[in-house]
Design a protein around this motif. Sequence first.
Motif, PDB file in Angstrom:
ATOM      1  N   TYR A   6     -10.626  -0.067 -23.313  1.00 39.68           N
ATOM      2  CA  TYR A   6     -10.258   1.185 -24.000  1.00 39.68           C
ATOM      3  C   TYR A   6      -9.247   2.206 -23.305  1.00 39.68           C
ATOM      4  CZ  TYR A   6     -12.475   4.674 -26.709  1.00 39.68           C
ATOM      5  OH  TYR A   6     -12.487   6.037 -27.501  1.00 39.68           O
ATOM      6  N   GLN A   7     -10.106   2.385 -22.180  1.00 35.30           N
ATOM      7  CA  GLN A   7      -9.330   3.591 -21.293  1.00 35.30           C
ATOM      8  C   GLN A   7      -8.359   3.262 -21.348  1.00 35.30           C
ATOM      9  OE1 GLN A   7     -11.757   2.689 -17.968  1.00 35.30           O
ATOM     10  NE2 GLN A   7     -13.466   3.883 -18.614  1.00 35.30           N
ATOM     11  N   ILE A  13      -2.065   5.450 -25.246  1.00 30.68           N
ATOM     12  CA  ILE A  13      -1.692   6.509 -26.727  1.00 30.68           C
ATOM     13  C   ILE A  13      -1.074   8.270 -25.998  1.00 30.68           C
ATOM     14  CG2 ILE A  13      -3.142   7.970 -28.426  1.00 30.68           C
ATOM     15  CD1 ILE A  13      -4.103   5.160 -28.559  1.00 30.68           C
ATOM     16  N   ILE A  14      -1.774   8.520 -24.623  1.00 28.60           N
ATOM     17  CA  ILE A  14      -1.722   9.726 -24.909  1.00 28.60           C
ATOM     18  C   ILE A  14      -0.108   9.931 -23.958  1.00 28.60           C
ATOM     19  CG2 ILE A  14      -2.264  11.977 -22.622  1.00 28.60           C
ATOM     20  CD1 ILE A  14      -5.507  10.978 -22.717  1.00 28.60           C
ATOM     21  N   LEU A  15      -0.036   9.237 -23.098  1.00 33.52           N
ATOM     22  CA  LEU A  15       1.384   9.047 -22.298  1.00 33.52           C
ATOM     23  C   LEU A  15       2.425   9.044 -23.127  1.00 33.52           C
ATOM     24  CD1 LEU A  15       1.040   6.672 -19.310  1.00 33.52           C
ATOM     25  CD2 LEU A  15       0.712   9.227 -19.293  1.00 33.52           C
ATOM     26  N   CYS A  16       2.132   8.456 -24.643  1.00 36.38           N
ATOM     27  CA  CYS A  16       3.255   8.318 -25.750  1.00 36.38           C
ATOM     28  C   CYS A  16       3.289   9.443 -26.190  1.00 36.38           C
ATOM     29  CB  CYS A  16       3.217   6.858 -26.996  1.00 36.38           C
ATOM     30  SG  CYS A  16       3.669   5.396 -25.885  1.00 36.38           S
ATOM     31  N   ALA A  17       2.504   9.748 -25.974  1.00 35.07           N
ATOM     32  CA  ALA A  17       1.876  11.010 -27.368  1.00 35.07           C
ATOM     33  C   ALA A  17       2.905  12.470 -26.038  1.00 35.07           C
ATOM     34  CB  ALA A  17       0.646  12.013 -27.390  1.00 35.07           C
ATOM     35  N   ILE A  18       2.813  12.441 -25.020  1.00 31.07           N
ATOM     36  CA  ILE A  18       3.721  13.310 -24.281  1.00 31.07           C
ATOM     37  C   ILE A  18       5.398  13.194 -24.694  1.00 31.07           C
ATOM     38  CG2 ILE A  18       4.557  13.980 -22.109  1.00 31.07           C
ATOM     39  CD1 ILE A  18       2.099  12.862 -21.166  1.00 31.07           C
ATOM     40  N   VAL A  19       5.439  11.502 -25.717  1.00 36.35           N
ATOM     41  CA  VAL A  19       6.833  12.089 -25.935  1.00 36.35           C
ATOM     42  C   VAL A  19       7.523  11.901 -27.116  1.00 36.35           C
ATOM     43  CG1 VAL A  19       8.847   9.965 -25.378  1.00 36.35           C
ATOM     44  CG2 VAL A  19       7.430  10.371 -23.620  1.00 36.35           C
ATOM     45  N   VAL A  20       6.273  11.837 -27.689  1.00 35.66           N
ATOM     46  CA  VAL A  20       6.593  11.753 -29.484  1.00 35.66           C
ATOM     47  C   VAL A  20       6.619  13.294 -29.973  1.00 35.66           C
ATOM     48  CG1 VAL A  20       5.506  10.815 -31.484  1.00 35.66           C
ATOM     49  CG2 VAL A  20       5.886   9.213 -29.712  1.00 35.66           C
ATOM     50  N   ILE A  63      11.529   6.824 -18.473  1.00 37.66           N
ATOM     51  CA  ILE A  63      11.342   5.858 -17.170  1.00 37.66           C
ATOM     52  C   ILE A  63      10.278   6.210 -16.353  1.00 37.66           C
ATOM     53  CG2 ILE A  63      12.394   4.938 -15.480  1.00 37.66           C
ATOM     54  CD1 ILE A  63      15.218   5.714 -17.287  1.00 37.66           C
ATOM     55  N   ILE A  64       9.654   7.697 -16.523  1.00 36.72           N
ATOM     56  CA  ILE A  64       8.697   7.986 -15.142  1.00 36.72           C
ATOM     57  C   ILE A  64       7.543   7.181 -16.353  1.00 36.72           C
ATOM     58  CG2 ILE A  64       7.063   9.209 -14.428  1.00 36.72           C
ATOM     59  CD1 ILE A  64       9.742  11.024 -13.970  1.00 36.72           C
ATOM     60  N   ILE A  65       7.091   7.355 -17.034  1.00 42.58           N
ATOM     61  CA  ILE A  65       5.528   7.700 -18.127  1.00 42.58           C
ATOM     62  C   ILE A  65       6.525   6.161 -18.127  1.00 42.58           C
ATOM     63  CG2 ILE A  65       5.634   7.478 -20.368  1.00 42.58           C
ATOM     64  CD1 ILE A  65       6.084  10.012 -20.785  1.00 42.58           C
ATOM     65  N   ILE A  66       6.520   5.051 -18.258  1.00 39.09           N
ATOM     66  CA  ILE A  66       7.332   3.486 -19.236  1.00 39.09           C
ATOM     67  C   ILE A  66       6.492   2.933 -17.565  1.00 39.09           C
ATOM     68  CG2 ILE A  66       9.005   2.281 -19.239  1.00 39.09           C
ATOM     69  CD1 ILE A  66       9.726   2.604 -20.989  1.00 39.09           C
ATOM     70  N   GLY A  67       6.654   3.958 -16.046  1.00 32.42           N
ATOM     71  CA  GLY A  67       6.590   2.891 -14.972  1.00 32.42           C
ATOM     72  C   GLY A  67       4.918   3.473 -14.460  1.00 32.42           C
ATOM     73  N   ILE A  68       4.904   4.743 -15.174  1.00 37.40           N
ATOM     74  CA  ILE A  68       3.073   4.441 -14.513  1.00 37.40           C
ATOM     75  C   ILE A  68       2.232   4.258 -15.259  1.00 37.40           C
ATOM     76  CG2 ILE A  68       1.230   6.484 -15.751  1.00 37.40           C
ATOM     77  CD1 ILE A  68       3.484   8.919 -14.334  1.00 37.40           C
ATOM     78  N   LEU A  69       2.999   3.396 -16.458  1.00 38.36           N
ATOM     79  CA  LEU A  69       2.122   2.548 -17.387  1.00 38.36           C
ATOM     80  C   LEU A  69       1.935   1.794 -17.465  1.00 38.36           C
ATOM     81  CD1 LEU A  69       0.642   2.527 -20.287  1.00 38.36           C
ATOM     82  CD2 LEU A  69       3.427   2.449 -21.983  1.00 38.36           C
ATOM     83  N   GLY A  70       3.151   0.779 -16.362  1.00 37.24           N
ATOM     84  CA  GLY A  70       3.569  -0.509 -16.874  1.00 37.24           C
ATOM     85  C   GLY A  70       2.165  -0.723 -15.429  1.00 37.24           C
TER      86      GLY A  70
END
Length: 97
Positions: A6-7, A13-20, A63-70
């Motif tokens: 869940y976390q 969701i928060i990271l994706c919202a930073i871009v979207v 790219i940075i957000i995808i790296g953090i999410l990965g």
Amino acid sequence: MAQKEYQLIIFSIILCAIVVIPVLGLLVYIVLRYRDKPGNKAPYRPDWDDSKRLEFIWWGIPIIIIGILGFATARTTYDLVDPPEKDVKPLTIEMHL
């Protein structure tokens, strides 16, 4: 296990919202600002074809957000490999057909 998943979902969701959210905001701004209408004050500049600074921003941030999410996904996945409790009697599930 469910709490960690869940976390991770909330974090993604928060990271994706930073871009979207900024992209949707810019879409509305560009549509309203550069539409063809009488008295349009937007300058016509056909000579600009690229901006290294802007390209770095709109490619670098995702790219940075995808790296953090990965990284977060891999860390959570490896944390969930071992069962959380080892001294618990296994749960038996009976199915009646």
